[in-house]
Design an enzyme around this catalytic site. Sequence first.
Site, PDB file in Angstrom:
ATOM      1  N   THR A   1       0.829  -1.206   0.000  1.00 11.29           N
ATOM      2  CA  THR A   1       0.000   0.000   0.000  1.00 11.29           C
ATOM      3  C   THR A   1       0.865   1.259   0.000  1.00 11.29           C
ATOM      4  O   THR A   1       2.048   1.210   0.313  1.00 11.29           O
ATOM      5  CB  THR A   1      -0.909   0.042   1.240  1.00 11.29           C
ATOM      6  OG1 THR A   1      -0.086   0.036   2.427  1.00 11.29           O
ATOM      7  CG2 THR A   1      -1.858  -1.141   1.264  1.00 11.29           C
TER       8      THR A   1
ATOM      9  N   ASN B   1       0.936   5.054   1.820  1.00 14.16           N
ATOM     10  CA  ASN B   1       0.406   5.788   2.964  1.00 14.16           C
ATOM     11  C   ASN B   1       0.545   7.284   2.719  1.00 14.16           C
ATOM     12  O   ASN B   1       1.594   7.760   2.272  1.00 14.16           O
ATOM     13  CB  ASN B   1       1.165   5.415   4.240  1.00 14.16           C
ATOM     14  CG  ASN B   1       0.827   4.029   4.727  1.00 14.16           C
ATOM     15  OD1 ASN B   1      -0.145   3.829   5.451  1.00 14.16           O
ATOM     16  ND2 ASN B   1       1.622   3.044   4.316  1.00 14.16           N
TER      17      ASN B   1
ATOM     18  N   GLU C   1      -4.557   4.984   3.439  1.00 13.62           N
ATOM     19  CA  GLU C   1      -3.709   3.863   3.033  1.00 13.62           C
ATOM     20  C   GLU C   1      -4.382   3.176   1.856  1.00 13.62           C
ATOM     21  O   GLU C   1      -5.504   2.682   1.989  1.00 13.62           O
ATOM     22  CB  GLU C   1      -3.511   2.887   4.187  1.00 13.62           C
ATOM     23  CG  GLU C   1      -2.587   1.730   3.827  1.00 13.62           C
ATOM     24  CD  GLU C   1      -2.414   0.744   4.967  1.00 13.62           C
ATOM     25  OE1 GLU C   1      -1.403   0.030   4.983  1.00 13.62           O
ATOM     26  OE2 GLU C   1      -3.318   0.665   5.818  1.00 13.62           O
TER      27      GLU C   1
END
Length: 320
Positions: free
Chosen positions: A199, A201, A247
């Site tokens: 992911t 952030n 996220e």
Amino acid sequence: MEIINTVQAAPQSACSLALGTFDGLHRGHLAVVGAALAGANAAGWEPAVFTFRRSPSGERLVMTGQDKARLLEELGVARMYEMDFAAVKDLPAEDFVRDMLFTRLNVRQVCCGEDFRFGRGAAGDKSLLARLCGEAGVKLTVVPPVTENGEKISSTRIRQALEQGDPATANRLLGRRFSFELEVIHGNHIGSTRLGTPTINQALPEELVCPRFGVYAAWCQVGGSWQYGVCNIGLKPTVGSDRVLAETWMPEFSGDLYGQQVRVCLLDFIRPEKRFDSLEVLREEILRNGETARAIAGKMPPAPWNRLTAAAVEDCGQRP
């Protein structure tokens, strides 16, 4: 577009000025800006906007200041006065108009909404503005509210929609998709090292409205390409976070984006944020959410973040 933070540095060329907080540049705001642009084009004045860095009400913004400047420039605004509210809030209403607008900024047309207030204690209204403009020979255009289903479009409605997890309504009122472009920062790397769902952030600025904590379907702009994604906004209760993060997992993207700017456009709410008993259960849920996001995004093609809807373009008096 020139951005001016103090009237002492103001140029003296005549301008057509849109007055307002413009904390989201939604369809109602765009109608006011459009009136100023139309007046400037007709008379040969510079199109300008007078606004504030933060809303005088103290409410969170619907878009970042950087995005506001970008969108105004694309619309054709030549200069933006972006002031601290504290610098002008104690000016008597008549002084604000006569000294600041007419004398220092050389305003030849004023455009505002019907509920625009100004001066110490918000004592000035459209009636006072009409009198002062009439005395000075300045054109005044008071733009009626832009409504949807009989209700005025406002930043308050958009904030409420986002805080309730309803980006579809917020996007309709904005005339474009609610989005943010922020730097990709390092997280705890659990997605890439233990979940198989890497992911990005991004820390949401405190001054920006915070959508309801939960998982959203999104389109993400990475360089010149668009990727569908699953965006979790909140505190990541399963693994923990000490600040509000967006996220986002983009299932069809791989690469290192740390330090880069990525734009995330929210499409629809999938589920509330919740804590899972294990990382394996969390991984299964993320994969399910990815399939849901892919289906939602498939029905909502990607579009430039600043692409206005037909309704917004019409309200603004601009051509697509």
